[in-house]
Design an enzyme around this catalytic site. Structure first.
Site, PDB file in Angstrom:
ATOM      1  CB  SER A  23      -0.941  -0.009   1.380  1.00  0.00           C
ATOM      2  OG  SER A  23      -0.349   0.141   2.560  1.00  0.00           O
ATOM      3  CB  SER A 144      15.820  -8.135   7.771  1.00  0.00           C
ATOM      4  OG  SER A 144      16.154  -8.109   9.302  1.00  0.00           O
ATOM      5  CE1 TYR A 158      10.291  -2.798  12.350  1.00  0.00           C
ATOM      6  CE2 TYR A 158      12.890  -2.250  12.485  1.00  0.00           C
ATOM      7  CZ  TYR A 158      11.821  -2.672  11.926  1.00  0.00           C
ATOM      8  OH  TYR A 158      12.051  -2.309  10.320  1.00  0.00           O
ATOM      9  CB  ALA A 160      13.114  -9.090  19.356  1.00  0.00           C
ATOM     10  CE  LYS A 162      11.605  -5.415  10.096  1.00  0.00           C
ATOM     11  NZ  LYS A 162      11.005  -6.070   8.778  1.00  0.00           N
ATOM     12  CB  THR A 193       8.762   4.045   3.699  1.00  0.00           C
ATOM     13  OG1 THR A 193       9.266   3.965   5.091  1.00  0.00           O
ATOM     14  CG2 THR A 193       9.663   3.527   2.806  1.00  0.00           C
TER      15      THR A 193
HETATM   16  N1  LIG Z   1      11.621   2.509   5.859  1.00  0.00           N
HETATM   17  C1  LIG Z   1      12.630   2.081   6.971  1.00  0.00           C
HETATM   18  O1  LIG Z   1      13.666   3.023   7.319  1.00  0.00           O
HETATM   19  C2  LIG Z   1      12.946   0.790   7.051  1.00  0.00           C
HETATM   20  C3  LIG Z   1      14.316   0.424   7.630  1.00  0.00           C
HETATM   21  C4  LIG Z   1      14.546  -1.045   7.656  1.00  0.00           C
HETATM   22  C5  LIG Z   1      13.339  -1.949   7.410  1.00  0.00           C
HETATM   23  N2  LIG Z   1      12.387  -1.451   6.791  1.00  0.00           N
HETATM   24  C6  LIG Z   1      11.445  -2.629   6.649  1.00  0.00           C
HETATM   25  O2  LIG Z   1      10.761  -2.399   5.350  1.00  0.00           O
HETATM   26  C7  LIG Z   1       9.540  -3.067   5.195  1.00  0.00           C
HETATM   27  C8  LIG Z   1       8.636  -2.074   4.326  1.00  0.00           C
HETATM   28  O3  LIG Z   1       8.255  -0.767   5.245  1.00  0.00           O
HETATM   29  P1  LIG Z   1       8.238   0.499   4.650  1.00  0.00           P
HETATM   30  O4  LIG Z   1       9.528   1.343   5.144  1.00  0.00           O
HETATM   31  O5  LIG Z   1       8.042   0.554   3.358  1.00  0.00           O
HETATM   32  O6  LIG Z   1       7.258   1.077   5.529  1.00  0.00           O
HETATM   33  P2  LIG Z   1       5.859   1.464   5.384  1.00  0.00           P
HETATM   34  O7  LIG Z   1       5.444   2.660   4.125  1.00  0.00           O
HETATM   35  O8  LIG Z   1       5.301   2.042   6.675  1.00  0.00           O
HETATM   36  O9  LIG Z   1       5.035   0.334   4.709  1.00  0.00           O
HETATM   37  C9  LIG Z   1       4.665  -1.000   5.429  1.00  0.00           C
HETATM   38  C10 LIG Z   1       3.765  -1.809   4.769  1.00  0.00           C
HETATM   39  O10 LIG Z   1       3.311  -2.936   5.408  1.00  0.00           O
HETATM   40  C11 LIG Z   1       2.068  -3.114   5.351  1.00  0.00           C
HETATM   41  N3  LIG Z   1       1.529  -4.172   6.526  1.00  0.00           N
HETATM   42  C12 LIG Z   1       1.764  -3.804   7.910  1.00  0.00           C
HETATM   43  N4  LIG Z   1       0.806  -4.804   8.510  1.00  0.00           N
HETATM   44  C13 LIG Z   1       0.554  -5.697   7.489  1.00  0.00           C
HETATM   45  C14 LIG Z   1      -0.145  -6.826   7.460  1.00  0.00           C
HETATM   46  N5  LIG Z   1      -0.542  -7.279   8.539  1.00  0.00           N
HETATM   47  N6  LIG Z   1      -0.448  -7.619   6.469  1.00  0.00           N
HETATM   48  C15 LIG Z   1       0.106  -6.949   5.272  1.00  0.00           C
HETATM   49  N7  LIG Z   1       0.626  -5.786   5.196  1.00  0.00           N
HETATM   50  C16 LIG Z   1       0.864  -5.174   6.270  1.00  0.00           C
HETATM   51  C17 LIG Z   1       1.306  -1.808   5.455  1.00  0.00           C
HETATM   52  O11 LIG Z   1       0.048  -1.888   4.902  1.00  0.00           O
HETATM   53  P3  LIG Z   1      -1.239  -1.043   5.652  1.00  0.00           P
HETATM   54  O12 LIG Z   1      -1.277   0.314   4.932  1.00  0.00           O
HETATM   55  O13 LIG Z   1      -2.282  -2.047   5.461  1.00  0.00           O
HETATM   56  O14 LIG Z   1      -0.757  -0.863   7.218  1.00  0.00           O
HETATM   57  C18 LIG Z   1       2.425  -1.005   4.483  1.00  0.00           C
HETATM   58  O15 LIG Z   1       2.035  -1.408   3.244  1.00  0.00           O
HETATM   59  C19 LIG Z   1       9.018  -3.305   6.475  1.00  0.00           C
HETATM   60  O16 LIG Z   1       9.180  -4.814   6.767  1.00  0.00           O
HETATM   61  C20 LIG Z   1      10.009  -2.679   7.338  1.00  0.00           C
HETATM   62  O17 LIG Z   1      10.382  -3.196   8.710  1.00  0.00           O
HETATM   63  C21 LIG Z   1      12.162  -0.196   6.564  1.00  0.00           C
END
Ligand SMILES: NC(=O)c1ccc[n+]([C@@H]2O[C@H](COP(=O)([O-])OP(=O)(O)OC[C@H]3O[C@@H](n4cnc5c(N)ncnc54)[C@H](OP(=O)(O)O)[C@@H]3O)[C@@H](O)[C@H]2O)c1
Length: 291
Positions: A23, A144, A158, A160, A162, A193
């Site tokens: 999304s 991760s 969080y 933990a 990852k 993001t």
């Molecule tokens: N951005 C960073 O700095 C960063 C750094 C390290 C790792 N990550 C990892 O990157 C991944 C993507 O995150 P992002 O940075 O793109 O953040 P984001 O924009 O908040 O996106 C997270 C996505 O996960 C979805 N989601 C949450 N719970 C869900 C569920 N139960 N079932 C299906 N979808 C679900 C959300 O959908 P909804 O709209 O439905 O809530 C959203 O689309 C995550 O695993 C995050 O931990 C991000």
């Protein structure tokens, strides 16, 4: 520029990638990048309305909450496999953050974040593995974080999730190699993001009873909030790099730090662990049974 028919032609032979959590953020960027590289894409999200505008000739959209039951996930996998007849690459991307001291985060909140960030990835992969094993082919990418290298105060639950995800990534790499299934964990650095924006302070992941003594955690929370919009890594470049690595290398790293901040953190972590290990290793030896 490709016409619609040439897109369809390329699509009918190209790998199929299924991505969770599309999304916003990285999931969405991965969908757009995969489609631009000619892959066929199954984009998924909890609310289909949030990804309706991604629909295209080589992008199908499906509803998926990664916390669904195993039987619901099995039904989902069967449905997903009928879309293009196969899935070649699974990207476990869905996840959310939570900031709080380990003592003050409720056990329900800790369980909740594990259900999405850890069990969501484990269970979704498990329902596609029969398909991958049967074809002796497939790639699992687990998104991760660099946080297991940093283990900052306030990042406990969080981090933990990852770290647990990294552990099963490493185990899968061994278990799935005989089936020619590749597995890679991405230790991602801070990326622009919604993670540190609208998804940082939802009601369910806000600490209900903060303990005033943990000033260090409150300070960290403010620092993380202030980072929103200024994260060092660009999400579209991150998405592109992931596909560049996955599509151009036969052998993948089991763990792939991505982003200058992640590479620096991994380097510091490995140096610290090596120097601690060298200092203490003698004391870890000499306890073998006498027989
Ligand atoms: N951005 C960073 O700095 C960063 C750094 C390290 C790792 N990550 C990892 O990157 C991944 C993507 O995150 P992002 O940075 O793109 O953040 P984001 O924009 O908040 O996106 C997270 C996505 O996960 C979805 N989601 C949450 N719970 C869900 C569920 N139960 N079932 C299906 N979808 C679900 C959300 O959908 P909804 O709209 O439905 O809530 C959203 O689309 C995550 O695993 C995050 O931990 C991000």
């Amino acid at each position: 520029m490709a016409t619609d028919s040439s897109v369809d032609e390329v699509s009918s032979n190209s790998p199929v990638v299924l991505i969770t959590g599309c999304s916003t953020g990285l999931g969405r960027a991965l969908v757009l990048e995969a489609a631009s590289q000619g892959l066929r894409v199954i984009a998924t999200a909890r609310k289909i309305s949030a990804i309706e505008n991604l629909r295209a000739p080589n992008i199908a959209i499906l509803t998926l909450d990664v916390t669904a039951s195993m039987s619901q996930l099995e039904d989902f996998a069967n449905k997903a496999l009928t879309v293009f007849g196969q899935v070649d690459i699974l990207i476990n991307n869905a996840g959310y953050p939570l900031v709080g001291a380990l003592e003050e985060v409720s056990s329900d909140q800790t369980l909740g974040i594990f259900k999405t960030n850890f069990f969501g990835s484990l269970n979704v992969a498990n329902v596609f593995l029969p398909h991958f094993r049967a074809r002796h082919s497939g790639t699992i990418i687990n998104i991760s974080s660099m946080m297991p290298y940093i283990t900052t105060p306030g990042s406990g639950p969080y981090t933990a999730t990852k770290a647990a995800l990294d552990s099963i990534t490493k185990v899968w790499a061994g278990e799935l190699a005989p089936f020619k299934i590749r597995v890679m964990g991405v230790s991602l650095g801070f990326t622009r993001t919604e993670l540190l924006g609208s998804n940082l302070n939802t009601v369910e992941n806000t600490v209900k009873n903060p303990i005033p003594d943990y000033t260090i955690v409150r300070e960290l929370h403010e620092q993380v909030r202030a980072l929103y919009g200024h994260e060092p890594n660009d999400v579209q470049k991150v998405a592109k790099r992931i596909f560049d690595v996955v599509l151009t290398h036969n052998e993948l790293p089991v763990m792939f730090p991505l982003g200058d901040d992640a590479v620096t953190s991994a380097d510091e972590y490995l140096n610290q662990r090596r120097s601690e290990f060298e200092k203490w290793k003698e004391l870890g030896m000499g306890v073998s049974a006498d027989d």
